[in-house]
Write an enzyme that holds these catalytic residues in place. Structure first.
Site: not given
Length: 175
Positions: A7, A67, A139
């Protein structure tokens, strides 16, 4: 198969490693790579890249999922996030890993069942899908969600590619 979800973020890039065996998922490790907010952009990108490379070497995943960037209201922030994504995509590619990308809505839909889930819903489902997991920050939870999304889609793609082709289906001919 070991999967790493990433991420990207300039302050903190989350990572999460899971093992997928069929429909069974097992948590392996998770954390975040951070950068020094007082450093230049180039130095921060190097810190993120170096940290992700170190995680890849330590965890030895078979594949990576990242992502995709969403466009937010601040174009400068969007551009910086795009640069972070570049170094995050580069690290597993340099290691020879297949790298897959998923949109935030697809990740949410894969993990929670709706593309507009909030962070609390995502984190609750990550805990449910990976029982006993100790999540090392928001995160890292998001990165585990990316890994879970990839595990679901990789399993489907694997079954799809392994299915026999019906006679005539490839050419469109009728029986």
């Amino acid at each position: 198969m070991l999967l790493i979800g990433l991420d990207p973020g300039l302050r903190s890039t989350g990572w999460g490693v899971i093992e997928a065996q069929g429909n069974r998922l097992r948590h392996v490790a998770n954390g975040a790579v951070t950068s020094d907010g007082s450093a230049t952009l180039a130095e921060r990108l190097l810190q993120i890249h170096t940290g992700v490379v170190a995680v890849l070497r330590a965890q030895k995943p078979d594949t990576a999922a990242v992502e995709e960037t969403f466009v937010n209201r601040n174009p400068g922030s969007t551009l910086k996030l795009g640069q972070v994504r570049g170094v995050v995509l580069l690290a597993p590619a340099q290691a020879g890993l297949p790298v897959h990308e998923y949109s935030p809505n697809l990740i949410k839909k894969s993990v929670v069942g709706t593309g507009h889930a909030d962070k609390d819903q995502i984190h609750a489902m990550v805990r449910r899908l990976l029982p006993g997991v100790g999540i090392n920050g928001a995160d890292a939870a998001d990165a585990l969600a990316v890994a879970i999304c990839h595990a679901h889609h990789a399993a489907s793609l694997s079954r799809w590619h392994a299915a026999p082709v019906l006679a005539g289906a490839k050419t469109g001919a009728s029986a």
